[in-house]
Scaffold this motif. Structure first.
Motif, PDB file in Angstrom:
ATOM      1  N   LEU A 186      19.802-108.503  -0.893  1.00 58.49           N
ATOM      2  CA  LEU A 186      20.844-109.723  -0.721  1.00 58.49           C
ATOM      3  C   LEU A 186      22.003-109.542  -1.526  1.00 58.49           C
ATOM      4  O   LEU A 186      23.257-109.605  -0.967  1.00 58.49           O
ATOM      5  CB  LEU A 186      19.810-110.851  -1.488  1.00 58.49           C
ATOM      6  N   LEU A 187      22.133-108.894  -2.700  1.00 55.97           N
ATOM      7  CA  LEU A 187      23.393-108.642  -3.480  1.00 55.97           C
ATOM      8  C   LEU A 187      24.287-107.579  -3.010  1.00 55.97           C
ATOM      9  O   LEU A 187      25.504-107.870  -2.899  1.00 55.97           O
ATOM     10  CB  LEU A 187      22.950-107.986  -5.097  1.00 55.97           C
ATOM     11  N   GLU A 188      23.428-106.590  -2.569  1.00 51.97           N
ATOM     12  CA  GLU A 188      24.465-105.369  -2.064  1.00 51.97           C
ATOM     13  C   GLU A 188      24.955-105.478  -0.442  1.00 51.97           C
ATOM     14  O   GLU A 188      25.995-105.089  -0.303  1.00 51.97           O
ATOM     15  CB  GLU A 188      23.401-104.188  -2.229  1.00 51.97           C
ATOM     16  N   ARG A 189      24.264-106.328  -0.101  1.00 53.88           N
ATOM     17  CA  ARG A 189      24.926-106.815   1.223  1.00 53.88           C
ATOM     18  C   ARG A 189      26.055-107.674   1.106  1.00 53.88           C
ATOM     19  O   ARG A 189      27.112-107.615   1.650  1.00 53.88           O
ATOM     20  CB  ARG A 189      23.966-107.669   2.450  1.00 53.88           C
ATOM     21  N   LEU A 190      26.012-108.543  -0.102  1.00 52.41           N
ATOM     22  CA  LEU A 190      27.063-109.633  -0.119  1.00 52.41           C
ATOM     23  C   LEU A 190      28.265-108.652  -0.816  1.00 52.41           C
ATOM     24  O   LEU A 190      29.414-108.944  -0.544  1.00 52.41           O
ATOM     25  CB  LEU A 190      26.552-110.566  -1.111  1.00 52.41           C
TER      26      LEU A 190
END
Lengths: 176, 267, 790
Positions: free
Chosen positions: C382-386
């Motif tokens: 979630l964080l790293e795609r964002l």
């Protein structure tokens, strides 16, 4: 039906059902449990053994088809207490973790080295197409096979039989 | 995993195999299509006739202008054959793409053709090469042109009591051929397999595996190409497969891409 | 203490048996009189058992017994080990998972068992099972989590009509996050599915139950990651048999990856049946059965928004997720999307306001539980795609954007730990360092030039970044207890010094590929200053090991290893008393090194072996001291450990077909101190492959009837050797400040960081060629990537 199969140099005679698969003959009848079953679709290669010197998936072969043939399993790879170079390579390079796919990997790699004594990384990876490992990401398996290829003395390579240990048949052992 | 019970019989000659098959059951060659389907209990023959040790089914040789491949030749036999590499590199190239090394060491061309998986590689290869499938049954031998052999999904013109004995493939000097395959990533069967044979005069024959529910020669594409036009759409009139790995639309697209790649390879 | 072994790539001691075919997995074990079980399972995702006819099956040769749901109705269901209540205080809903579905009840996923046939051979059990005639009434089913909360969704459990197991919110109050997001100059929004994957340990699950009438004692051989936990759950909650009457053995186990943590119905059934029949009963799963009955992993449907100010600083993070629990709550299932996921959403960034809204739902599918990484891969994804998407959207460099937002370095000793907005306090970290090293290995500047060239061709290139922090070494019992765990998460160890000075170490950790027989012994040998050959490790047997919480969550060395160190400290403390007595000096005058106690400043010394012998032959011995040299310890960690790292993927995308080729996979991980670098690297490699697998190849596909349409290796794609490059790994070392070994855990890191790196790389490749997808559904099959370009 009765089959007689030379397994790791010993002639083994046993009564099997017509439908008995070679892998279950090895595991259940002969108690050679180093050969594993990891799937039902001939995909994972955990059951790989050599049949007359060639790597095959023992889950996709009837024991009846192997009647009269010679089979080498992982238990037959070390000779006179000496590890096969691939066994050494897997240990040396941490080519295994849980160990479940390992016998199949070693048997497949032995077939590769027999055909291609100095394989490239790409050749090794393609040769392992039919063997699934879930632990190592294959990195160290590739290295283990490279190690074996590099650390095998020339005379051993010349002797193509070494890779499969197609040794002389000893006396017949009857198995119930 | 275990198959249903069946009776195992081993034939030592084609004649014996045919007489055993007359009593029912299925021929077992390498078993690499049949045994997996029997383990999953999708296939339940009463008997298996092992034809794996019949010497007549082995061997690869030239007979005039034809390459003759024994039906019991394994994929590895064909991939490694110097004769095949020399006379019909398409077959060596194609055979090397099948399954994995252990599968290639056991699976046979005859077994694969009889099983007629629409995503197997041999069907496209024999179709493009204009091969003839030679079979023996109770009434003797007959030859089936590959274009008549595949009749639908897992079905062929082979009768239950017949055995494929050899594959005859015309070879001609100056021809070029290729097999271009986009593999299904899990099974490594063909999502699209495009085989092309281009004769010295530039005429091409084009066949596909994996695209339709039966392998096929794309005669529309051939007509277009052989009259100097663009290939046009692939698989016209075919029932295009759609599955988890490729929708109908994507499959047709892939087939066009692989056709172009194959054409480049024989250019 | 010596430093001969720690930090060295000692070759594994366990390898010899595996490379010679002498490994002993459960299915390799044959007991006298052993029978074989085969289960009759539901072919439908949701169907009522109208009736069962056993007549034909019972008449089959070799059949000993057939049990149905009515025969086992008195047995409890398998319990759930973690309770997370609704946000309004309502108790978590815990439907019973019966051993076998009784007549009149409904099967709730394909593979739910209705009967078990026990026969003399496996083949006869299979043949007879096929003749068990079940009359089914098929009912509508729902498989996807987002569909399960729709108003007219088929109900999984009649008593829970909204299909919710619980809902949960965490982090800062939503009003605060909303306010922060309103002020954001840019909001990157991403809706995605973190798809359901199948662990696929290569050894299918296998169990043997064996009952001995004379001692009224059961033995269960099981392919498990935690024998004692299975014993506890099975005895206390399922079968109601006294715990001291059950021995659970976890022999060699062919991989777990989470799927072998849980207590499964089949374990209890073979144990129960062995007493009914009076003979041992074995069950070994087929691979097809494994796809339908092993707990799966992941399966989140998420909408996430990350807000930035005009300078690119993160100002807020707002998340709404629906997570799939499957039909029943598996052992750790409720913890995974909540306390193992929500608590990691700080990532490595200084995000000031974070809120997650989580709904956990029942569906007509097999249970979802922890799979390698368990919650942390979902949080990292979630964080790293964002982050990468935000960089693309804002025209920022993705590495620069991370450097700007990283939490500054802290060692947890001189600088305090970092308090996150989501409850955890990170122990130590240096996030800039791993990204810097990753960029060096990549050769970032050259790469962008290469990429620009490739963009003109049909083979385009992309790079994807992912930096992660995760929580391992689970866990402080009091903390997890407050969060709903129904068990403590300590570990136990016993170090037994034999009279001859040889040492047996008993650990509650369980090795199923991790190499404990080597690494744990490296620690013990060095701490005692004796050769590794003098030390053996025993694990996996509840009769020989006092207790154990098992191996998962990258906890073995951090928690199990620390328990061993505690016991060694006790050994050395007592040893010093004996040594002082023998050397006629004060304890304080002694120092211990290289396997002997020496009187400081003299050459007077006594060896470890002599002290051991004295402890067992206490003729000349300190008054009041007990004989023997054997100590047990329980270690309950003070905190989680927080490994971190940077993973970078380089991919090539075939524009004509959408086919992705992974060209490079770079991983720089900081897992704290390293006992055996070879084994740590191996753990990272395996994790990477599974993470890459999720990105590119793996994922279940359910049809509208809840049928798994890719439940075999012909259809479910896992990475093969020819799908992967050689991995490029490096590490940094920031020791864990709160455990005696300074170790953090390495088992899951690879699977946590790699998935978003690979997906980001594909998105980056497409953007480089003028396509601007925000997301492509995992796994990134050729078709999906091609669709994103067309």
């Amino acid at each position: 039906m009765q089959v007689e199969i030379n397994v790791n140099g010993k002639a083994r005679k046993a009564e099997v059902e017509d439908r008995t698969l070679l892998v279950y003959f090895l595991r259940d009848t002969l108690q050679l449990t180093g050969t594993h079953v990891g799937c039902d679709t001939s995909s994972c290669g955990a059951c790989t053994v050599h049949l007359d010197g060639v790597a095959v998936k023992s889950c996709t072969l009837l024991a009846a088809q192997a009647d009269g043939c010679s089979v080498t399993t992982i238990e037959g790879m070390a000779k006179d207490g000496e590890m096969h170079p691939l066994q050494e390579g897997f240990r040396e390079c941490h080519g295994l973790q849980c160990g479940y796919c390992t016998p199949g990997m070693i048997m497949t790699a032995a077939d590769l080295l027999k055909r291609t004594p100095k394989p490239s990384e790409t050749e090794i990876r393609f040769a392992l197409e039919g063997n699934i490992c879930r632990c190592t990401g294959y990195h160290n398996i590739v290295k283990a096979i490279q190690w074996a290829a590099e650390n095998t003395a020339a005379p051993m390579l010349a002797d193509s039989h070494l890779w499969t240990n197609d040794v002389v048949v000893e006396k017949v052992v009857e198995t119930e | 995993m275990i198959t249903y019970p069946f009776e195992y019989k081993r034939a030592s000659s084609v004649a014996e195999a045919v007489s055993m098959l007359a009593e029912g059951g299925k021929a077992l060659s390498g078993g690499h299509s049949l045994i997996p389907s029997m383990k999953l209990r999708l296939n339940m023959p009463d008997a298996l006739v092992d034809v794996g040790r019949i010497p007549e089914l082995k061997g690869i040789s030239m007979d005039g202008d034809e390459l003759v491949i024994g039906a019991g030749s394994t994929h590895a036999d064909i991939a490694d054959s110097q004769l095949v590499k020399e006379k019909l590199s398409l077959f060596a190239e194609g055979a090397a793409h099948i399954g994995d090394p252990a599968v290639r060491s056991r699976g046979t061309i005859g077994g694969s053709l009889a099983h007629a998986d629409p995503s197997a590689d041999w069907p496209a290869l024999v179709l493009a090469a204009n091969a003839t499938i030679v079979v023996t049954g109770p009434n003797g031998e007959r030859s089936i042109p590959s274009t008549d052999f595949f009749t639908g999904l897992f079905s062929t013109a082979l009768n239950d009591d017949e055995l494929i004995t050899k594959i005859r493939v015309p070879v001609s000097a100056g021809s070029k051929s290729t097999y271009q395959k986009f593999a299904q990533p899990a099974s490594r069967y063909a999502l699209v397999g495009c085989a092309i044979v281009k004769q010295a005069d530039g005429q091409v024959s084009v066949a596909f595996s994996g695209v339709s529910d039966a392998p096929f020669r794309d005669t529309d594409v051939e007509k277009n190409l052989n009259s100097g036009q663009e290939a046009g759409p692939v698989g016209k009139g075919q029932s295009i497969m759609s599955d988890n790995f490729a929708s109908e639309k994507y499959r047709v697209h892939l087939a066009s891409v692989y056709l172009q790649r194959a054409l480049e390879a024989v250019a | 203490m010596s430093n001969r072994y720690i930090g060295e790539s000692i070759k594994r001691r366990e390898d010899k048996r595996f490379i010679t075919g002498k490994g002993r997995y459960t299915d390799d074990i044959v007991l006298p009189g052993m029978l074989h079980a085969h289960f009759v399972r539901s072919p439908y995702a949701h169907a009522r058992v109208v009736g069962i006819d056993l007549e034909e099956a019972k008449a089959m040769p070799g059949v000993i017994a057939i049990y149905t749901g009515d025969d086992v109705a008195a047995i409890n269901g398998v319990p759930c080990g973690w309770q997370v209540n609704f946000r309004n205080g309502e108790t978590m809903r815990e439907p019973k998972h019966p051993m076998l579905i009784p007549t009149g009840s409904t099967a709730k996923h394909v593979g739910d068992a209705v009967a078990v046939v026990i026969a003399e051979t496996k083949d006869s059990a299979i043949d007879a099972a096929e003749l068990v005639m079940v009359e089914w009434e098929e009912l509508p089913a729902v498989a996807a989590p987002a569909d399960a909360i729709l108003p007219d969704a088929p109900k999984v459990h009649e008593q829970f009509p909204d299909n919710k197991a619980f809902d949960w919110t965490f982090g800062n109050p939503i009003e605060e996050v909303d306010a922060a997001m309103e002020k954001a100059a840019h909001i990157t929004e991403l809706e995605f599915i973190n798809q359901r994957v199948v662990p696929n340990a290569m050894e299918p699950r296998a169990y043997i139950g064996s009952y001995d009438e004379t001692s009224d004692k059961y033995t269960l051989y099981t392919s498990t990651q935690n024998p004692h936990l299975i014993r506890l759950l099975m005895c206390a909650f399922v079968l109601g048999i006294p715990e001291h009457k059950v021995r659970v053995v976890g022999p060699d186990v062919g991989g777990g990856f989470g799927s072998k943590i849980y207590h499964y119905t089949e374990e209890a059934l073979v144990t129960w049946a062995s007493k009914q029949i009076g003979q041992p009963v074995k069950w070994t799963s087929d691979r097809s059965e494994a796809f339908l009955t092993d707990a799966h992993g992941r399966d989140h449907a998420t909408k996430a928004e990350m807000g930035f100010d005009a300078d690119g600083n993160i100002v807020g993070l707002r998340i709404k997720t629906v997570a799939n629990m499957g039909a029943y709550l598996s052992t750790f299932a409720p913890a995974v999307p909540t306390y193992l996921h929500g608590t990691l959403l700080q990532g490595l960034y200084t995000t000031p306001k974070i809120n997650i809204d989580m709904t956990c739902v029942f569906t007509h599918t097999v249970a979802v539980d922890a799979y390698r990484g368990a919650g942390r891969p979902e949080a990292t994804y979630l964080l790293e795609r964002l982050m990468d998407l935000a960089a693309l959207e804002m025209g920022r460099d993705p590495a620069e954007l991370r450097f700007q937002n990283f939490i500054p370095p802290f060692d947890g000793v001189e600088q305090p730990g970092y308090q996150t907005q989501v409850a955890l306090q990170y122990d130590s970290g240096n996030y800039e360092a791993v990204l810097k090293r990753g960029l060096e290995m990549l050769g970032y500047e050259n790469f962008r030039a290469e990429q620009a060239e490739a963009a003109k061709t049909n083979k385009i290139l992309g790079v994807g970044f992912s930096t992660y922090v995760e929580a391992c070494g689970i866990a402080p019992s009091a903390v997890v207890g407050a969060l709903g765990a129904r068990a403590g998460l300590f570990e136990s160890a016993q170090v037994r010094v034999q009279p001859t000075g040889k040492v047996s170490v008993f650990t509650g950790s369980h090795s199923h590929g991790q190499g404990h027989e080597t690494t744990f012994v490296q620690v013990v040998a060095d701490k005692l200053g004796i050769p590794m050959d003098d030390v053996d490790l025993v694990h996996g047997d509840s009769d020989t090991i006092a207790f154990g919480m098992g191996t998962y969550g990258s906890r073995s060395l951090a928690v199990g290893g620390s328990a061993i160190v505690k016991s060694i400290d006790k050994i050395l403390e007592k040893g010093a008393k004996i040594a002082a007595h023998k050397l006629e000096c004060a304890e304080g005058d002694l120092e211990y090194a290289e396997g002997k106690w020496t009187v400081k400043g003299t050459d007077k010394s006594i060896g470890f072996g002599d002290v051991a012998l004295t402890a067992y032959v206490p003729h000349v011995y300190p008054a009041g001291l007990e004989p023997g040299l054997d100590f047990s310890s329980f270690y309950d960690p003070a905190n989680f450990t927080y490994p971190f790292g940077c993973h970078i993927a380089v991919v090539e995308v075939d524009k004509e077909t959408g086919k992705v080729t992974l060209k490079r996979m770079i991983a720089v991980d900081d897992v704290g101190n390293v006992i055996n670098p070879m084994i740590v690297d191996g753990q990272i490699h395996g994790g990477l492959a599974q993470g890459i697998g999720q990105a590119l190849f793996e994922g279940t596909i359910y049809d509208e009837n809840g049928q798994l349409t890719n439940g075999s290796y012909m259809d479910y794609c896992m990475p093969r050797a020819d799908d992967l490059p050689m991995f490029e790994t490096d590490r940094q070392v920031t020791p864990c400040p709160h455990n005696p070994l300074g170790v953090k855990g390495a088992g899951e890191a690879g699977a946590i960081g790699s998935t978003p790196a690979v997906v980001n790389a594909v998105i980056d490749a497409l953007w480089s060629a003028g396509h601007k997808p925000k997301d492509i559904l995992m796994p990134l099959t050729s078709e999906r990537v091609w669709e994103a370009m067309n």
